[in-house]
Design a protein around this motif. Structure first.
Motif, PDB file in Angstrom:
ATOM      1  N   PHE A  22     -21.407  35.318 -10.403  1.00 25.96           N
ATOM      2  CA  PHE A  22     -20.514  35.426  -9.247  1.00 25.96           C
ATOM      3  C   PHE A  22     -19.937  34.074  -8.840  1.00 25.96           C
ATOM      4  CE2 PHE A  22     -23.557  39.031  -8.020  1.00 25.96           C
ATOM      5  CZ  PHE A  22     -22.816  39.970  -8.710  1.00 25.96           C
ATOM      6  N   LEU A  23     -20.523  33.002  -9.359  1.00 27.37           N
ATOM      7  CA  LEU A  23     -20.087  31.651  -8.980  1.00 27.37           C
ATOM      8  C   LEU A  23     -19.118  31.049  -9.985  1.00 27.37           C
ATOM      9  CD1 LEU A  23     -23.585  30.244  -7.911  1.00 27.37           C
ATOM     10  CD2 LEU A  23     -21.922  31.481  -6.514  1.00 27.37           C
ATOM     11  N   LEU A  24     -18.879  31.754 -11.092  1.00 26.80           N
ATOM     12  CA  LEU A  24     -17.990  31.243 -12.126  1.00 26.80           C
ATOM     13  C   LEU A  24     -16.566  31.717 -11.881  1.00 26.80           C
ATOM     14  CD1 LEU A  24     -20.273  31.916 -15.245  1.00 26.80           C
ATOM     15  CD2 LEU A  24     -20.123  29.833 -13.856  1.00 26.80           C
ATOM     16  N   SER A  25     -15.605  30.945 -12.352  1.00 27.07           N
ATOM     17  CA  SER A  25     -14.204  31.306 -12.126  1.00 27.07           C
ATOM     18  C   SER A  25     -13.737  32.430 -13.035  1.00 27.07           C
ATOM     19  CB  SER A  25     -13.299  30.080 -12.313  1.00 27.07           C
ATOM     20  OG  SER A  25     -13.457  29.542 -13.619  1.00 27.07           O
ATOM     21  N   GLY A  26     -14.440  32.659 -14.138  1.00 27.79           N
ATOM     22  CA  GLY A  26     -14.057  33.724 -15.052  1.00 27.79           C
ATOM     23  C   GLY A  26     -15.216  34.102 -15.959  1.00 27.79           C
ATOM     24  N   PRO A  27     -15.181  35.289 -16.584  1.00 24.96           N
ATOM     25  CA  PRO A  27     -16.291  35.761 -17.431  1.00 24.96           C
ATOM     26  C   PRO A  27     -16.499  34.929 -18.684  1.00 24.96           C
ATOM     27  CG  PRO A  27     -14.393  37.231 -17.615  1.00 24.96           C
ATOM     28  CD  PRO A  27     -14.085  36.284 -16.512  1.00 24.96           C
ATOM     29  N   ASP A  28     -15.480  34.149 -19.100  1.00 27.55           N
ATOM     30  CA  ASP A  28     -15.609  33.335 -20.308  1.00 27.55           C
ATOM     31  C   ASP A  28     -16.064  31.908 -20.015  1.00 27.55           C
ATOM     32  OD1 ASP A  28     -14.729  35.510 -21.797  1.00 27.55           O
ATOM     33  OD2 ASP A  28     -12.625  34.910 -21.700  1.00 27.55           O
ATOM     34  N   ASP A  29     -16.270  31.590 -18.746  1.00 24.79           N
ATOM     35  CA  ASP A  29     -16.735  30.246 -18.389  1.00 24.79           C
ATOM     36  C   ASP A  29     -18.161  30.038 -18.881  1.00 24.79           C
ATOM     37  OD1 ASP A  29     -14.366  29.808 -17.189  1.00 24.79           O
ATOM     38  OD2 ASP A  29     -15.157  29.319 -15.209  1.00 24.79           O
ATOM     39  N   ALA A  30     -18.420  28.876 -19.462  1.00 22.05           N
ATOM     40  CA  ALA A  30     -19.766  28.558 -19.945  1.00 22.05           C
ATOM     41  C   ALA A  30     -20.487  27.684 -18.930  1.00 22.05           C
ATOM     42  CB  ALA A  30     -19.689  27.834 -21.291  1.00 22.05           C
ATOM     43  N   VAL A  31     -21.778  27.967 -18.725  1.00 19.73           N
ATOM     44  CA  VAL A  31     -22.620  27.123 -17.879  1.00 19.73           C
ATOM     45  C   VAL A  31     -23.287  26.103 -18.792  1.00 19.73           C
ATOM     46  CG1 VAL A  31     -24.591  27.062 -16.327  1.00 19.73           C
ATOM     47  CG2 VAL A  31     -23.006  28.996 -16.248  1.00 19.73           C
ATOM     48  N   ILE A  32     -22.852  24.857 -18.708  1.00 22.31           N
ATOM     49  CA  ILE A  32     -23.352  23.803 -19.595  1.00 22.31           C
ATOM     50  C   ILE A  32     -24.153  22.832 -18.731  1.00 22.31           C
ATOM     51  CG2 ILE A  32     -22.717  22.113 -21.362  1.00 22.31           C
ATOM     52  CD1 ILE A  32     -20.027  23.576 -21.617  1.00 22.31           C
ATOM     53  N   TRP A  33     -25.389  23.212 -18.465  1.00 23.47           N
ATOM     54  CA  TRP A  33     -26.249  22.455 -17.567  1.00 23.47           C
ATOM     55  C   TRP A  33     -27.533  22.038 -18.262  1.00 23.47           C
ATOM     56  CZ3 TRP A  33     -26.272  26.125 -12.678  1.00 23.47           C
ATOM     57  CH2 TRP A  33     -25.010  26.092 -12.090  1.00 23.47           C
ATOM     58  N   ARG A  34     -28.060  20.884 -17.851  1.00 22.90           N
ATOM     59  CA  ARG A  34     -29.400  20.491 -18.267  1.00 22.90           C
ATOM     60  C   ARG A  34     -30.432  21.300 -17.464  1.00 22.90           C
ATOM     61  NH1 ARG A  34     -29.717  15.617 -21.127  1.00 22.90           N
ATOM     62  NH2 ARG A  34     -27.778  14.410 -21.188  1.00 22.90           N
ATOM     63  N   GLY A  35     -31.682  21.215 -17.939  1.00 26.15           N
ATOM     64  CA  GLY A  35     -32.748  21.965 -17.293  1.00 26.15           C
ATOM     65  C   GLY A  35     -32.872  21.758 -15.802  1.00 26.15           C
ATOM     66  N   PRO A  36     -32.862  20.518 -15.298  1.00 23.50           N
ATOM     67  CA  PRO A  36     -33.037  20.308 -13.860  1.00 23.50           C
ATOM     68  C   PRO A  36     -31.991  21.010 -13.003  1.00 23.50           C
ATOM     69  CG  PRO A  36     -33.388  18.252 -15.030  1.00 23.50           C
ATOM     70  CD  PRO A  36     -32.871  19.239 -16.041  1.00 23.50           C
ATOM     71  N   LYS A  37     -30.763  21.060 -13.484  1.00 27.32           N
ATOM     72  CA  LYS A  37     -29.730  21.714 -12.686  1.00 27.32           C
ATOM     73  C   LYS A  37     -29.915  23.229 -12.690  1.00 27.32           C
ATOM     74  CE  LYS A  37     -24.861  21.348 -11.524  1.00 27.32           C
ATOM     75  NZ  LYS A  37     -23.577  20.680 -11.801  1.00 27.32           N
ATOM     76  N   LYS A  38     -30.353  23.780 -13.830  1.00 26.44           N
ATOM     77  CA  LYS A  38     -30.652  25.218 -13.874  1.00 26.44           C
ATOM     78  C   LYS A  38     -31.802  25.545 -12.934  1.00 26.44           C
ATOM     79  CE  LYS A  38     -31.009  25.506 -18.431  1.00 26.44           C
ATOM     80  NZ  LYS A  38     -31.219  26.145 -19.763  1.00 26.44           N
ATOM     81  N   ASN A  39     -32.827  24.686 -12.950  1.00 30.49           N
ATOM     82  CA  ASN A  39     -33.967  24.906 -12.070  1.00 30.49           C
ATOM     83  C   ASN A  39     -33.550  24.839 -10.606  1.00 30.49           C
ATOM     84  OD1 ASN A  39     -35.415  25.011 -14.422  1.00 30.49           O
ATOM     85  ND2 ASN A  39     -36.250  22.950 -14.248  1.00 30.49           N
ATOM     86  N   GLY A  40     -32.637  23.909 -10.297  1.00 28.90           N
ATOM     87  CA  GLY A  40     -32.140  23.805  -8.934  1.00 28.90           C
ATOM     88  C   GLY A  40     -31.399  25.058  -8.494  1.00 28.90           C
ATOM     89  N   MET A  41     -30.674  25.676  -9.431  1.00 29.85           N
ATOM     90  CA  MET A  41     -29.962  26.906  -9.113  1.00 29.85           C
ATOM     91  C   MET A  41     -30.925  28.045  -8.822  1.00 29.85           C
ATOM     92  SD  MET A  41     -26.606  28.020  -9.186  1.00 29.85           S
ATOM     93  CE  MET A  41     -27.055  28.340  -7.492  1.00 29.85           C
ATOM     94  N   ILE A  42     -31.999  28.130  -9.622  1.00 33.58           N
ATOM     95  CA  ILE A  42     -33.005  29.172  -9.407  1.00 33.58           C
ATOM     96  C   ILE A  42     -33.673  28.988  -8.047  1.00 33.58           C
ATOM     97  CG2 ILE A  42     -35.241  30.051 -10.221  1.00 33.58           C
ATOM     98  CD1 ILE A  42     -34.256  29.378 -13.081  1.00 33.58           C
ATOM     99  N   LYS A  43     -33.999  27.733  -7.716  1.00 35.30           N
ATOM    100  CA  LYS A  43     -34.595  27.447  -6.410  1.00 35.30           C
ATOM    101  C   LYS A  43     -33.671  27.896  -5.280  1.00 35.30           C
ATOM    102  CE  LYS A  43     -36.266  23.272  -5.647  1.00 35.30           C
ATOM    103  NZ  LYS A  43     -36.316  21.828  -5.273  1.00 35.30           N
ATOM    104  N   GLN A  44     -32.386  27.605  -5.445  1.00 34.58           N
ATOM    105  CA  GLN A  44     -31.428  27.972  -4.407  1.00 34.58           C
ATOM    106  C   GLN A  44     -31.314  29.483  -4.252  1.00 34.58           C
ATOM    107  OE1 GLN A  44     -27.793  25.813  -4.858  1.00 34.58           O
ATOM    108  NE2 GLN A  44     -27.046  26.314  -2.812  1.00 34.58           N
TER     109      GLN A  44
END
Length: 327
Positions: free
Chosen positions: A137-159
């Motif tokens: 729901f936070l991406l601008s389109g269905p083809d957008d890729a989430v290119i994150w390192r582990g800490p940023k993914k973990n931060g998203m889960i925490k949020q």
């Protein structure tokens, strides 16, 4: 002035700053561990905040596998639909598959957006009693890729766990990516004080899938995550017209049922392949409403009943234990 590492990200607070290694700009920085380790670290305060946030959630179920492509998101969506069939129950789905968020498409919510209020992020609703939160729901389109390192993914889960305002809900079903790594460790750690009911482990019959699921069983035991049971998905192909069942993936080593018996954990049942399931997922439709009496629908409902029964008994046990402690 605070010293700035030469390979630091933009807006780096500097090594002398009190927010070194903790600021939003630090997420994914290769220097984050070094910067944050300069001062002693206590327990993450978010664990307590998440406990308070999810106090209004009666049951929490995590869908795991270890193996990709076994149908975790499809099962999560159908489990949610099955639980939401009881209109007196409120259901939530949390998609922590950060890099492959397919829940919005499966539940017919592609293109929806998340809104913020004074009480936190508001989930997106499929029906009046089925709410969903996903990074999709936070991406601008269905083809957008989430290119994150582990800490940023973990931060998203925490949020997601700390800031989403679910309100009073009966079941929160959490969809996870394959593996036993960052997202899984973060999810179980952040939920460690919330009395998680347990994990449903998904597999397919062939040994190449079972190998990875055995690793997931080991993971659950190491992090003290209860296992509700094993579901064998794609255990056979059922013809939509004649309902004849054919074996597509031969269980050369006994399949999910034998693995569950060998590991001394419950076997919840087998789910057959039905091409109409894939079609409904692509179109964001509820398979249970579209195909009400198929073998797959009946198998799903049987498994869902077992999960509900497990959750009810576990809650009764927790309440009994809590009552005895308070005497």
């Amino acid at each position: 002035m605070a010293d700035i590492p030469k390979d630091a990200p933009e807006h780096c607070p500097g090594t002398d700053s009190g927010s070194a290694g903790k600021a939003s700009a630090c997420q994914g920085c290769p220097n984050q561990t070094i910067c944050s380790s300069a001062k002693p670290q206590g327990p993450d305060p978010a664990i307590g905040e998440i406990k308070n946030r999810l106090a209004s959630v009666k049951h929490k179920i995590i869908v795991l596998s270890g193996k990709g492509g076994v149908g975790k998101s499809t099962f999560t969506a159908h489990l949610a639909h099955g639980l939401a069939a009881d209109e007196s129950k409120q259901i939530g789905v949390l998609d922590v598959d950060i890099c492959g968020p397919s829940i919005p498409r499966i539940l017919g919510l592609e293109g929806e957006q998340v809104h913020q209020s004074s009480s936190g992020w508001s989930p997106v609703y499929v029906t009046d009693n089925l709410a969903v939160m996903s990074v999709g729901f936070l991406l601008s389109g269905p083809d957008d890729a989430v290119i994150w390192r582990g800490p940023k993914k973990n931060g998203m889960i925490k949020q997601f766990l700390r800031d989403v305002d679910w309100g009073e809900i009966d079941y929160l079903v959490i969809d996870t990516p394959p593996g036993t790594s960052d997202e899984h460790i973060s999810t179980t750690q952040y939920l460690s004080q919330t009395n998680v009911d347990g994990a449903v482990l998904l597999t397919t019959p062939q040994e190449v899938a079972l190998q990875d699921v055995r690793k997931e069983i080991t993971f659950c035991r190491k992090v003290n995550l209860p296992i509700i049971g094993v579901v064998e998905n794609m255990s056979g192909f059922v013809c939509p017209k004649c309902t004849t069942e054919s074996v597509i993936f031969p269980p050369t080593t006994g399949g999910g049922e034998k693995m569950a018996a060998d590991s001394n954990i419950p076997f919840l049942g087998k789910l057959p392949l039905d091409p109409r399931i894939g079609k409904c997922c692509d179109e964001g439709k509820n398979y249970f409403e579209e195909v009400q009496e198929s073998p797959a629908t009946l198998a799903f409902k049987s498994i869902i009943d077992k999960i509900k029964d497990y959750c009810m008994k576990r809650r009764e046990q927790i309440e009994t234990d809590t009552g005895e402690e308070n005497r």
